[in-house]
Each structure stands twice: as structure tokens, then as C-alpha cells.
Design an enzyme around this catalytic site. Structure first.
Site, short mmCIF file in Angstrom:
data_model
loop_
_atom_site.label_atom_id
_atom_site.label_comp_id
_atom_site.label_asym_id
_atom_site.label_seq_id
_atom_site.Cartn_x
_atom_site.Cartn_y
_atom_site.Cartn_z
CB ALA A 31 -0.93 -0.01 1.22
CB SER A 42 6.04 -4.80 4.34
OG SER A 42 5.59 -5.23 3.08
CB THR A 84 2.95 -6.63 0.88
OG1 THR A 84 2.32 -5.52 1.50
CG2 THR A 84 2.36 -6.84 -0.50
CD GLU A 100 -9.24 -18.78 0.79
OE1 GLU A 100 -9.17 -18.44 1.97
OE2 GLU A 100 -9.94 -18.20 -0.05
NE ARG A 145 -8.93 -16.35 3.32
CZ ARG A 145 -7.98 -15.53 2.91
NH1 ARG A 145 -7.74 -14.41 3.55
NH2 ARG A 145 -7.25 -15.84 1.86
CD GLU A 170 -3.95 -6.36 7.66
OE1 GLU A 170 -2.97 -6.68 6.96
OE2 GLU A 170 -4.36 -7.03 8.63
CB SER A 210 -5.90 -7.87 1.31
OG SER A 210 -5.20 -9.05 1.07
CG LEU A 211 -2.00 -9.15 -2.61
CD1 LEU A 211 -1.52 -10.32 -3.46
CD2 LEU A 211 -0.80 -8.33 -2.14
#
Lengths: 534, 234
Positions: free
Chosen positions: A13, A39, A41, A247, A271, A355, A371-372
Site C-alpha cells: 500500500a 513488510s 505484503t 487458501e 474464511r 490494512e 487485500s492485494l
């Protein structure tokens, strides 16, 4: 200095925001407590969602509907539409800067299926998707000569209230190498410091850096946070170490089995559902395993090499021949600094992304692969917004006087008595949170945990550090991180107690239904004052 | 088990009541229970963030993926300034990525890559910048400005990618303090936790350099590639 944008945090981010602010004409400095590329990520394995239909039929509309469904009426539909409609452009941009996505036989970007998705939607780069995106973003920053200040730990955001609205005017950081407090002046600051899953200590899949520093500091400065009670548990982390097994292992056809060798849940349900099902089995006394043996060693080697390596290292098993012992662990924090559609917090000039922010797209439960996507889509918005703001603003406030104050704060912390080992308390906090503020919660135990956390906060003065030095005092940094996590723990508990319902990742055994009265975001400030907002 | 760790001036020995665990778990145990002043870096615990590279018994490893053994001697990486204990300063090392122009020159649209194209540098793009290779590289003893193994692997990653529009500029840029300074000793390959061979990448960059008309500057400068006695030296 006019036109200057400071980015705190060098994960995906932060780097996207920095690139975007640079493109928009700002002079950008990235401050990180470690080094870029270290990080959280880099740990994202599964993929990044975009309805490209490269493998099967898909559409942005389906992506929107899947995301909204999983969010359990707690996402902002406009924000979700913006996210999903921007996905194709985000992938094209990543491809244009050199991200080495895996390819299909016919030369398209490869995609795979993740939980809660109605189509094969997640673009990936083997099981190193986050790593390869992060490193390519870093290389892009290198190409543009963007400045990095490494190994600076965020202390406080400095604000000014001389106009009618609170405005940011700089940040103070602790230079880990020298132990000095440094002040950096800027009217435009982007917080991109990641989530707070490490509140769960060793019961988290996250890097030890996910301590919520940016959220805590922004709250102290007067920002508000939202939906802090929504914490996602990833169904499959290695039993002993909480190391993530992606996943994509289930997406590719992996089964979840109990000790009797029985399947007990649709492995590709969202999830929150899968984690709860595993939790129930564990409470029944079952041990839970991920079975990918039937996928074959060739497939595992090609598509899941990282998983295979980690399973060998931490559980001493070969996943092509043996079952992988797993448990759910805290993985992603949906809540964060409350931001508007331009990623602005309620403090003028303070933006938040990734996040650490709540862009209101994940709601009560985030979908894998979103999220990516979020960090690319909103990273670009944050960069543009912050650059535009920096350009328009000419607030020039001398912040030097804060240096002494923040130095004194650190000296005071160093003078704490250190009778109690805070590392032990941190471990206790994690145990307590996993047990009582985790997959299933109950009002009584939440109230009890709140008292325990308050006690722990009171005892901070009896904790402290044994290392009183200046040079690379990681004992001090870890104590500051612990303080931040303890501060956030109390707020998480207040949010979880007040939300008298069950929704997505927030499951209350004492009130198991969703209530329309709670179709609203929990807004909380540093004093724990809660309101709800649609 | 007993572990020796290099601190400021001397090695300190810690007796840790753990068996069959990673070195990082040992370091955490020391920090949390025995001596909170010990400084080291870590992050993801799963070998992808590149924070925790150190040397054990003289060999570079990631603390999070190395199983500690009784008597191990743990030291910081070489060729980088030490901040404190096992923590080193990576600024200059990472700066070589910039010097080496280890990035795609331009932003390009609609270049179609095949599965095969992607495989060509899939391994190189697994790099986690842990600097194990940088620490193991003997060239720094004689040339502090050597672009180094990880930066050159990164250059190969981009040079070998169809999206790179100006590979010649990349090759031009790595002639000085670059591909020809490497001794091809392979030390970098042996310590890479990701199985990358910078040596092999440097050889590929040399081959590409030759295609662009460059040659080994140490080769033929005095004797046309032959020893002074006239026998071939290669």
C-alpha cells in the site's frame, strides 16, 4: 515544504501510494521501521482478484456480488464497486511495471479459485504473489529515485489546531540506529503501516511487525477507527507455528479432515465459516488436517512450493505423502483507520491506506485475493489525494518544539521499573485473545478480558525495558509496539462487547443472529467512545 | 543447547532449554527470557521477508529456516556495517539495486508473455533480498563498489523479460564494477535460501554483454588471453 508527501510504511500500500503521489508531482519520502520489501505484503501468497475471465467466465459484477455477500451487509457498495471495477486496470498496471505473473498455456495471466469466489478470479505468481508484487513495486520506486528513510519507528503524528479543522503538520520517528528522535515536517502524510493481527501474538500468521503502530498513533492524534472487532482468522495455519498455508491449497482441491479422516465443511466457503467449523471440531477434541496428497507431488512442487517447504521445516512432514496439521490463526484485520472515498482520515492531510485503513470494502469478512487488490486500487487513490492536498496547502508550522517532548516520553518509558517482563505479558495477551476474542466470543468472557487488559495497561509502569541504551534498542521498540497493541486491544474489546450480534468474523455465542440494527460500522475514538454509522 | 552469539566485542554463550527448533526461535527465547538487550532482525518467520539472515559457523542462513544445533556460532553478515550484535546496515547494499538499474526501464502496455517467458525469470524474481549472497561474496574484499550478486540477478530478471525495452542500456551499465568483476566462485549460489544462482545469472549477463560487443576486460589486456609463456590461461 510545500508539495511534500510522507508515506509511513513500505508495504504494498505504501509503495503504490508513493508511486502514485510521485506521478502526481509530489516529492515523496517513504519512512519504514525496517527496510522496503520486508513488510507483510511479501507473505500474501494466494493472489489478487480481477474478473479477467482468463480461465472461466467471470465479470466485475460477480466479483462485486461475491464481495458484498462475504461482507455481510457491512461494506459500502460504492466502494466495493469502485474496487472491483478498477481490478482489471490494477492488474494491467502491475503487468506494465513488470510483475511476473504466472501465465496460462495461451499466454494470459493465470488465475485460480479462492474461497467465496464464484469464478476463477485470483491472478497469481506461483505462491509468491505478494512477494513478487512487492519487489516489483520497490524496483519501480528505485527507478524513480523515491527517497527511503529506513529503520525509523513511528512515534507520533503532530497536528495543528490553529485553523478550525485539525491538520497534520509532521511526524516524529525514532531513528533505530542512533536512538534519536527525528521530526519530519509535512502537510500531507499517508499512513500505510498495516494491520494489528499480532495482538494475537503467536496465534497470528502475520509478520511480527503487524502491531498496529500507525493506527494507534493516528488515534492518539485524533483520528477515528472503525470496525476494529472484525478480525479474520485464516482457516489453515500450521498447528505449531501459525505459519500460513495459502487458501490456494484448498482452491486447488485440498481437503480439510478431522482425526477420523472425515471432511466436515465445504473447504471453499468463506474464511469465517471454515474457521468456525474447524474451531468447533477442535472443541470436540478433534485434530484438524489439510490433505493435499491427492494433488500429486508434481503439482505441489509447481504451484505450492512454499507451502511444501514450510510444512517440512515446521511440521517435519512431506505434504505430498502426509497430512498437514493445521489450526486457524489471526490473519487480517478488517477494521482500521476510518477513511473517506479519497482515503482521507478525519484529520486534514492525514490519509490512510491498506490494512491499516478501513476502506469499507471487506465488511465483516474479507475475501481472499481482495487485500492485494485493495492496496493497489486505494494506494493509487491515496497517492493522488495526498499529492493534490500537498500542492494546495501552504500551512507551515514549526514542529521543532515537539522533539524535546517526545524525547522525554521515551526517557520516561526507559525509567519504568521493569519488575514485570513485558514479553511474558504479551504472550499472555495473545493466549487470552485467541481463546476469548477469537473465532467465537461471548459477552461475559469479553468483559472479563477487558478487565484483564485494563489491569495490564495499569501495570505498564512496572514493565518497561532492561536495555537503556540508544543504539538499536529493539527491546524499547518492542515495548512501544506492545504498548500500541495493548491500547488497540482495549478498543477492539469495547467494539466487540458493544456489537450485540453475530456477523462474519465477529461471532458471539450469546447472540448468534445478525441484527439489522447493527447494519452499521462501529466508529471508535482513542477514549473508547463508540458510535455507529451507515 | 549452547549457542555462541557474536555481540559487540566478544562471543557470548547462551544456554537455551530448547531442542529441534529454528535459530530464530532460539534468538526469541534469549531475547524474551534471558537477555533482552540482544539485537537481531526478524519478520515473517516463513523465509520470505529476508530480515533474519545471519552467519552460522561461517555460513549464511536465514535464522527462521535453519534448525539450530548445540555449539553453533552465530555472527552477523559480512561486507555490511554492523549496527549492533546481529543487526547490519543494508543501505549501501540495497543502493546497488539503484546503481545497477535493477528495474524495468519503462512502463509498457500489452506485451504478451507466454508461460515459457514467465518461466525464464521466475526463479530470479523469487529473490527476497536477504543479502546472504552479498555477505558470502569474496569480491568485496578487493572491490567495495562491486554491484554484487543480488543486484546483478535482479538485472538479469529484467533484461530477460520481454517487457524490457532497452536491454542494451542495462548491459552497458553493468560493465564497470559489474559482471566482469565476479570471480564465478559460486559462493553466492551455495548460500541462497531461494535456490537462485547469481553466478549463473552473471554468466548469462556476460553472454549478453558479448552479444552487445563487450568482452572480458581482464582478458587479452596484456597477452591476448594467453599466459606470458604462451600457454592458454583459460
Amino acid at each position: 515544504m510545500k508539495n511534500r508527501v510522507i508515506v509511513i510504511g513500505s508495504g504494498g500500500a505504501g509503495l503504490v501510494a508513493a508511486l502514485s503521489a510521485h506521478e502526481s508531482g509530489a516529492k515523496v519520502t517513504i519512512i519504514t521501521k525496517e527496510y522496503p520489501t520486508r513488510s507483510q505484503t511479501c507473505m500474501a501468497q494466494g493472489g489478487i482478484n480481477a474478473a479477467l475471465s482468463n480461465v472461466d467466465e467471470d465479470s466485475a459484477e460477480l466479483h462485486i456480488q461475491n464481495t458484498l455477500k462475504s461482507a455481510r451487509s457491512l461494506a459500502n457498495e460504492d466502494a466495493v464497486r469502485f474496487l472491483c471495477n478498477s481490478a482489471k486496470g490494477a492488474i494491467e498496471w502491475l503487468d506494465s511495471i513488470g510483475v511476473p505473473f504466472s501465465r496460462t498455456k495461451d499466454g494470459k495471466i493465470a488465475q485460480r479459485k479462492l474461497g467465496g469466489a464464484s469464478a476463477t478470479r485470483a491472478c497469481y505468481a506461483q505462491d509468491y504473489t505478494g512477494l513478487k508484487i512487492l519487489h516489483t513495486l520497490y524496483d519501480r520506486c528505485t527507478a524513480l529515485g523515491i527517497e527511503f528513510l529506513n529503520e525509523r519507528y513511528l512515534l507520533e503524528f503532530i497536528t495543528d489546531e490553529s485553523s478550525n479543522k485539525k491538520s497534520i503538520c509532521g511526524v516524529s520517528v525514532l531513528n533505530k540506529r542512533s536512538g534519536e528522535v527525528e521530526l519530519i515536517q509535512s502537510n500531507s502524510v499517508i499512513v500505510a503501516t498495516g494491520g494489528y493481527s499480532r495482538v494475537f501474538h503467536n496465534y497470528s500468521t502475520n509478520s511480527i511487525s503487524s502491531s498496529g503502530d500507525g493506527i494507534a498513533a493516528a488515534l492518539r492524534a485524533g483520528a477515528v477507527a472503525s470496525d476494529l472487532e472484525f478480525i479474520q482468522f485464516h482457516p489453515t495455519s500450521l498447528r505449531g507455528s501459525s505459519i500460513l498455508i495459502s487458501e490456494s491449497a484448498r482452491g486447488a482441491g485440498g481437503y480439510l479432515l478431522n482425526s477420523k479422516g472425515e471432511r466436515f465443511i465445504n473447504e471453499l466457503a468463506p474464511r469465517d465459516e471454515v474457521s468456525r467449523a474447524i474451531h468447533d471440531e477442535i472443541l470436540k477434541g478433534e485434530s484438524i488436517f489439510l490433505d493435499i496428497r491427492h494433488l500429486g507431488s508434481e503439482f505441489i512442487e509447481k504451484e505450492l512450493p512454499q507451502e511444501a517447504k514450510l510444512a517440512k521445516l515446521y511440521e517435519n512432514i512431506d505434504p505430498s505423502l502426509e497430512l498437514i496439521p493445521i489450526k486457524p490463526a489471526a490473519h487480517y484485520t478488517m477494521g482500521g483507520l476510518d477513511v473517506d472515498e479519497k482515503t482521507s482520515t478525519n484529520i486534514q492531510g492525514l490519509f490512510a491506506v491498506g490494512e491499516c485503513a478501513n476502506h469499507r470494502v471487506h465488511g465483516a469478512n474479507r475475501l481472499g485475493g481482495n487485500s492485494l487488490l485493495e492496496l493497489v486500487v486505494f494506494g493509487r487513490v491515496a497517492g493522488e489525494s495526498a499529492a493534490k492536498f500537498a500542492c494546495e496547502q501552504d500551512l507551515d508550522i514549526d514542529i521543532k518544539r515537539y522533539k524535546n517532548l517526545h524525547e522525554e516520553n521515551l526517557e520516561q518509558i526507559k525509567s519504568y521499573t521493569n519488575e514485570i517482563n513485558f514479553y511474558e505479558k504479551y504472550s499472555e495477551l495473545g493466549e487470552m485473545f485467541y481463546k476469548d476474542v477469537g473465532i467465537k466470543r461471548d459477552k461475559k468472557t469479553l468483559l472479563c478480558t477487558l478487565e484483564n487488559v485494563k489491569e495490564m495497561k495499569k501495570a505498564l509502569k512496572n514493565m518497561g525495558v532492561s536495555d537503556k541504551g540508544n543504539i538499536y534498542n529493539s527491546n524499547l521498540i518492542e515495548f512501544l509496539e506492545f504498548k500500541n497493541m495493548l491500547f488497540l486491544s482495549e478498543l477492539i474489546l469495547l467494539c466487540a462487547i458493544q456489537r450485540d450480534e453475530s456477523r462474519g468474523a465477529h461471532f458471539r455465542v450469546d447472540t448468534q443472529e445478525s441484527k439489522t440494527a447493527f447494519d452499521a460500522h462501529t466508529i471508535i475514538d482513542k477514549d473508547g467512545v463508540i458510535s455507529y454509522e451507515n | 543447547m549452547k549457542i555462541s552469539i557474536k555481540r559487540e566485542d566478544s562471543h557470548e554463550i547462551y544456554d537455551v532449554p530448547l531442542q529441534d527448533v529454528t535459530l530464530l526461535e532460539i534468538l526469541n527465547e534469549i531475547k524474551n527470557k534471558i537477555d533482552a538487550t540482544l539485537a537481531y532482525s526478524s519478520g515473517c518467520r516463513s523465509s520470505v521477508c529476508g530480515s533474519c539472515a545471519v552467519r552460522v559457523n561461517g555460513k549464511e542462513v536465514l535464522a527462521c529456516s535453519y534448525k539450530a544445533e548445540d555449539g553453533d556460532v552465530v555472527e552477523p553478515l559480512l561486507n555490511v556495517p554492523i549496527e549492533r550484535d546481529l543487526v547490519v546496515n543494508m543501505d549501501k547494499a540495497y543502493g546497488f539495486n539503484s546503481k545497477a538499474k535493477a528495474y524495468q526501464s519503462t512502463i509498457v502496455q500489452n506485451i504478451k508473455l507466454s508461460d515459457e517467458d514467465e518461466k525464464r525469470n521466475a526463479l530470479q524474481s523469487d529473490c527476497i533480498l536477504c543479502s546472504a549472497c552479498y555477505s558470502a561474496c569474496p569480491v568485496y574484499a578487493v572491490n567495495k563498489e562491486f554491484l554484487g550478486p543480488f543486484s546483478l540477478t535482479r538485472v538479469w530478471r529484467y533484461v530477460s523479460d520481454k517487457r524490457e525495452e532497452n536491454p542494451k542500456d542495462k548491459i552497458d551499465n553493468i560493465q564497470m564494477d559489474g559482471v566482469w568483476d565476479c570471480t564465478l566462485c559460486n559462493a553466492c549460489t551455495l548460500v541462497c535460501p531461494q535456490g537462485i544462482s547469481s553466478k549463473a545469472d552473471i554468466e548469462k549477463l556476460r553472454a549478453r554483454s558479448v552479444m552487445f560487443g563487450y568482452s572480458d576486460p581482464s582478458f587479452g589486456s596484456f597477452d591476448g588471453g594467453f599466459g606470458f609463456d604462451g600457454s592458454p590461461s583459460f
